[in-house]
Design a protein around this motif. Structure first.
Motif, PDB file in Angstrom:
ATOM      1  N   ARG A 123       0.950  -1.276  -0.083  1.00 53.45           N
ATOM      2  CA  ARG A 123      -0.042  -0.023  -0.034  1.00 53.45           C
ATOM      3  C   ARG A 123       0.815   1.247   0.079  1.00 53.45           C
ATOM      4  NH1 ARG A 123      -2.684  -1.614   4.309  1.00 53.45           N
ATOM      5  NH2 ARG A 123      -3.921  -3.097   3.554  1.00 53.45           N
ATOM      6  N   GLN A 124       2.021   1.366   1.010  1.00 59.09           N
ATOM      7  CA  GLN A 124       2.688   2.411   1.077  1.00 59.09           C
ATOM      8  C   GLN A 124       3.701   2.641  -0.289  1.00 59.09           C
ATOM      9  OE1 GLN A 124       5.186   1.983   4.504  1.00 59.09           O
ATOM     10  NE2 GLN A 124       3.284   2.077   5.817  1.00 59.09           N
ATOM     11  N   HIS A 125       4.047   1.853  -1.141  1.00 62.25           N
ATOM     12  CA  HIS A 125       4.838   1.883  -2.390  1.00 62.25           C
ATOM     13  C   HIS A 125       4.039   1.498  -3.483  1.00 62.25           C
ATOM     14  CE1 HIS A 125       7.540   0.887   1.323  1.00 62.25           C
ATOM     15  NE2 HIS A 125       8.295   2.128   0.555  1.00 62.25           N
ATOM     16  N   ARG A 126       2.854   1.523  -3.722  1.00 61.89           N
ATOM     17  CA  ARG A 126       1.995   1.158  -4.688  1.00 61.89           C
ATOM     18  C   ARG A 126       2.561   1.985  -5.842  1.00 61.89           C
ATOM     19  NH1 ARG A 126      -3.727   2.138  -2.761  1.00 61.89           N
ATOM     20  NH2 ARG A 126      -2.835   3.877  -1.763  1.00 61.89           N
ATOM     21  N   ASP A 127       2.877   3.246  -5.830  1.00 60.61           N
ATOM     22  CA  ASP A 127       3.081   4.213  -6.878  1.00 60.61           C
ATOM     23  C   ASP A 127       4.499   3.516  -7.536  1.00 60.61           C
ATOM     24  OD1 ASP A 127       0.926   5.688  -6.600  1.00 60.61           O
ATOM     25  OD2 ASP A 127       1.776   7.269  -5.542  1.00 60.61           O
ATOM     26  N   GLU A 128       5.684   3.209  -6.666  1.00 60.31           N
ATOM     27  CA  GLU A 128       6.888   2.716  -7.110  1.00 60.31           C
ATOM     28  C   GLU A 128       6.829   1.522  -7.764  1.00 60.31           C
ATOM     29  OE1 GLU A 128       6.144   3.931  -3.880  1.00 60.31           O
ATOM     30  OE2 GLU A 128       7.891   5.300  -3.356  1.00 60.31           O
ATOM     31  N   ILE A 129       5.916   0.489  -7.258  1.00 59.11           N
ATOM     32  CA  ILE A 129       5.787  -0.742  -7.830  1.00 59.11           C
ATOM     33  C   ILE A 129       4.986  -0.436  -9.437  1.00 59.11           C
ATOM     34  CG2 ILE A 129       4.475  -2.783  -7.849  1.00 59.11           C
ATOM     35  CD1 ILE A 129       4.720  -2.456  -4.588  1.00 59.11           C
ATOM     36  N   ALA A 130       4.213   0.398  -9.492  1.00 59.27           N
ATOM     37  CA  ALA A 130       3.326   0.519 -10.764  1.00 59.27           C
ATOM     38  C   ALA A 130       4.617   1.028 -11.732  1.00 59.27           C
ATOM     39  CB  ALA A 130       2.487   1.550 -10.564  1.00 59.27           C
ATOM     40  N   ALA A 131       5.243   1.892 -11.311  1.00 62.66           N
ATOM     41  CA  ALA A 131       6.479   2.524 -12.085  1.00 62.66           C
ATOM     42  C   ALA A 131       7.307   1.518 -12.574  1.00 62.66           C
ATOM     43  CB  ALA A 131       7.002   3.794 -11.368  1.00 62.66           C
ATOM     44  N   LEU A 132       7.787   0.659 -11.683  1.00 61.72           N
ATOM     45  CA  LEU A 132       8.818  -0.599 -11.901  1.00 61.72           C
ATOM     46  C   LEU A 132       7.884  -1.530 -12.927  1.00 61.72           C
ATOM     47  CD1 LEU A 132      10.357  -1.455  -8.451  1.00 61.72           C
ATOM     48  CD2 LEU A 132      11.386  -0.479 -10.682  1.00 61.72           C
ATOM     49  N   GLY A 133       6.765  -1.718 -12.928  1.00 61.41           N
ATOM     50  CA  GLY A 133       6.163  -2.251 -13.752  1.00 61.41           C
ATOM     51  C   GLY A 133       5.934  -1.828 -15.210  1.00 61.41           C
ATOM     52  N   PHE A 134       5.788  -0.723 -15.281  1.00 67.11           N
ATOM     53  CA  PHE A 134       5.602   0.011 -16.728  1.00 67.11           C
ATOM     54  C   PHE A 134       7.131   0.108 -16.930  1.00 67.11           C
ATOM     55  CE2 PHE A 134       6.477   3.963 -19.033  1.00 67.11           C
ATOM     56  CZ  PHE A 134       5.619   4.048 -19.839  1.00 67.11           C
ATOM     57  N   PHE A 135       7.954   0.059 -16.270  1.00 65.00           N
ATOM     58  CA  PHE A 135       9.414   0.149 -16.739  1.00 65.00           C
ATOM     59  C   PHE A 135       9.711  -1.220 -17.560  1.00 65.00           C
ATOM     60  CE2 PHE A 135      13.955  -0.835 -16.136  1.00 65.00           C
ATOM     61  CZ  PHE A 135      14.390   0.247 -16.777  1.00 65.00           C
ATOM     62  N   TYR A 136       9.522  -2.050 -16.721  1.00 63.64           N
ATOM     63  CA  TYR A 136       9.871  -3.542 -17.180  1.00 63.64           C
ATOM     64  C   TYR A 136       8.914  -4.251 -18.177  1.00 63.64           C
ATOM     65  CZ  TYR A 136      13.370  -4.002 -13.874  1.00 63.64           C
ATOM     66  OH  TYR A 136      14.886  -3.723 -13.112  1.00 63.64           O
ATOM     67  N   ASP A 137       7.775  -3.428 -18.412  1.00 60.38           N
ATOM     68  CA  ASP A 137       6.946  -3.871 -19.557  1.00 60.38           C
ATOM     69  C   ASP A 137       7.588  -3.442 -21.054  1.00 60.38           C
ATOM     70  OD1 ASP A 137       5.209  -5.295 -18.119  1.00 60.38           O
ATOM     71  OD2 ASP A 137       3.666  -3.712 -17.913  1.00 60.38           O
ATOM     72  N   GLN A 138       8.428  -2.454 -20.910  1.00 64.07           N
ATOM     73  CA  GLN A 138       9.107  -1.988 -22.197  1.00 64.07           C
ATOM     74  C   GLN A 138       9.844  -3.017 -22.703  1.00 64.07           C
ATOM     75  OE1 GLN A 138       8.271   1.312 -23.456  1.00 64.07           O
ATOM     76  NE2 GLN A 138       6.609   1.164 -21.750  1.00 64.07           N
ATOM     77  N   PRO A 139      10.222  -2.882 -24.010  1.00 66.45           N
ATOM     78  CA  PRO A 139      11.275  -3.768 -24.796  1.00 66.45           C
ATOM     79  C   PRO A 139      12.608  -3.385 -24.060  1.00 66.45           C
ATOM     80  CG  PRO A 139       9.903  -2.804 -26.243  1.00 66.45           C
ATOM     81  CD  PRO A 139       9.568  -2.212 -25.087  1.00 66.45           C
TER      82      PRO A 139
END
Length: 46
Positions: free
Chosen positions: A26-42
């Motif tokens: 809950r506290q790090h939801r934004d960082e986790i979402a950003a990492l997901g976006f980053f690693y979804d990139q080629p």
């Protein structure tokens, strides 16, 4: 007599660990979402 069940303390410890992990997520939801976006990139675009 031999029993193969969890003790009440083990159950409480497991529930506490789950609560701590939920709080962390809950506290790090934004960082986790950003990492997901980053690693979804080629790889080349990272």
């Amino acid at each position: 007599m031999v029993r193969s069940e969890f003790s009440e303390q083990a159950q409480a410890n497991a529930e506490a660990a789950v609560r701590k992990f939920e709080d962390y997520l809950r506290q790090h939801r934004d960082e986790i979402a950003a990492l997901g976006f980053f690693y979804d990139q080629p790889y080349a675009r990272r």
